[in-house]
Enzyme design. Sequence first.
Site, PDB file in Angstrom:
ATOM      1  N   GLY A  24       3.083  -8.739  -8.812  1.00 21.66           N
ATOM      2  CA  GLY A  24       3.564  -8.204  -7.542  1.00 21.66           C
ATOM      3  C   GLY A  24       3.803  -9.302  -6.531  1.00 21.66           C
ATOM      4  O   GLY A  24       3.425  -9.194  -5.363  1.00 21.66           O
ATOM      5  N   SER A  27       7.265 -10.052  -3.126  1.00 20.54           N
ATOM      6  CA  SER A  27       7.258  -9.703  -1.709  1.00 20.54           C
ATOM      7  C   SER A  27       5.815  -9.604  -1.229  1.00 20.54           C
ATOM      8  O   SER A  27       4.873  -9.672  -2.013  1.00 20.54           O
ATOM      9  CB  SER A  27       7.971  -8.358  -1.471  1.00 20.54           C
ATOM     10  N   GLY A  28       5.652  -9.437   0.076  1.00 16.78           N
ATOM     11  CA  GLY A  28       4.349  -9.175   0.659  1.00 16.78           C
ATOM     12  C   GLY A  28       3.298 -10.228   0.406  1.00 16.78           C
ATOM     13  O   GLY A  28       3.593 -11.422   0.297  1.00 16.78           O
ATOM     14  N   GLY A  30       1.533 -10.831  -2.216  1.00 14.68           N
ATOM     15  CA  GLY A  30       1.638 -11.508  -3.511  1.00 14.68           C
ATOM     16  C   GLY A  30       2.554 -12.707  -3.424  1.00 14.68           C
ATOM     17  O   GLY A  30       2.234 -13.790  -3.936  1.00 14.68           O
ATOM     18  N   TYR A 174      -3.885   7.410  -4.354  1.00 16.02           N
ATOM     19  CA  TYR A 174      -3.957   5.993  -3.993  1.00 16.02           C
ATOM     20  C   TYR A 174      -5.408   5.549  -3.810  1.00 16.02           C
ATOM     21  O   TYR A 174      -5.844   4.544  -4.387  1.00 16.02           O
ATOM     22  CB  TYR A 174      -3.163   5.719  -2.718  1.00 16.02           C
TER      23      TYR A 174
END
Length: 305
Positions: A24, A27-28, A30, A174
Amino acid sequence: MSRPEEIAGVEGVDCDGVQALVTGSTSGIGRAAALALGRLGADVIVHGRDRSAGDAVVDELEATGSDARFVPADFADPDSVRDLAATVREATDGLDVLINNAGGFFREGRRTDLGVEYTFHVNHLGPYLLTAELLDHLTDGSRVVTTASAAHRGSELDLTRVRTVEDYSATWAYGHSKLANVLFAAELAKRVETLDRSVVSNSIHPGAIPGSGFSRFLPGPLPRALQALDALPFVTSVADGAAELLVPAVSPETADVTGKYFADRRPTEPSRAARDATAARRLWEVSADLLGIDPPLPDASPGSE
């Protein structure tokens, strides 16, 4: 703005020769953690599903001198996860850092081809299988870090609900998957004691991060509301979230710390349900059963055979 390695206090750590996989990482947090590892000297395998985004991260890593490559994989597809692991094994002499960061919040209830609820499969079974496939490729002194969340609090492990989407709740699914992440990391820490080399395993809470891209999974007006929070000083930044990953991944101070849940860059007590050793063992066994594999490591609990 400070870089993640500066926030984590690891900017002086020499990662030359370190082989890392960050799932992952297109983006973000990661992506931010992968780039930080590259700046520290590590060679990084970038993972995601968007090849153009992955190639862009690889370009940024190569600009730091890192030997980087992008490998796509769909965590809802066990064969795709196995292909990712096979590529990692072929591309590296051994894996020093495995950051299980890929995951998401999914609004619609659906099941994967294995008949498993999608959120649980992507957020837990995917990293469980990837780690299992790479166990014998982890080096002595390697570190496994799993991105969990404070969203695990308030959840109880209920493995009957991971086989159905009846009365599906995205919020429950989640939080339940994040509980599984904490339990998995702690159980892995116990079971790797049976290996002939040192491996540590920890989980982390990255914080509430509007800029991470996570908000795109949320319903209604919430994505826009969270984006508006970016400018507020009390909201965790992407760099802060990446720093949470770096502390257990490369800090000299955490080299021997294992089985812990990190928040605010230090070991923190997770929920009572996340400390349930019996639930952790059951999750380990049921996860293997759902994937149709043998449990990847024997039970290391006192009194177990």
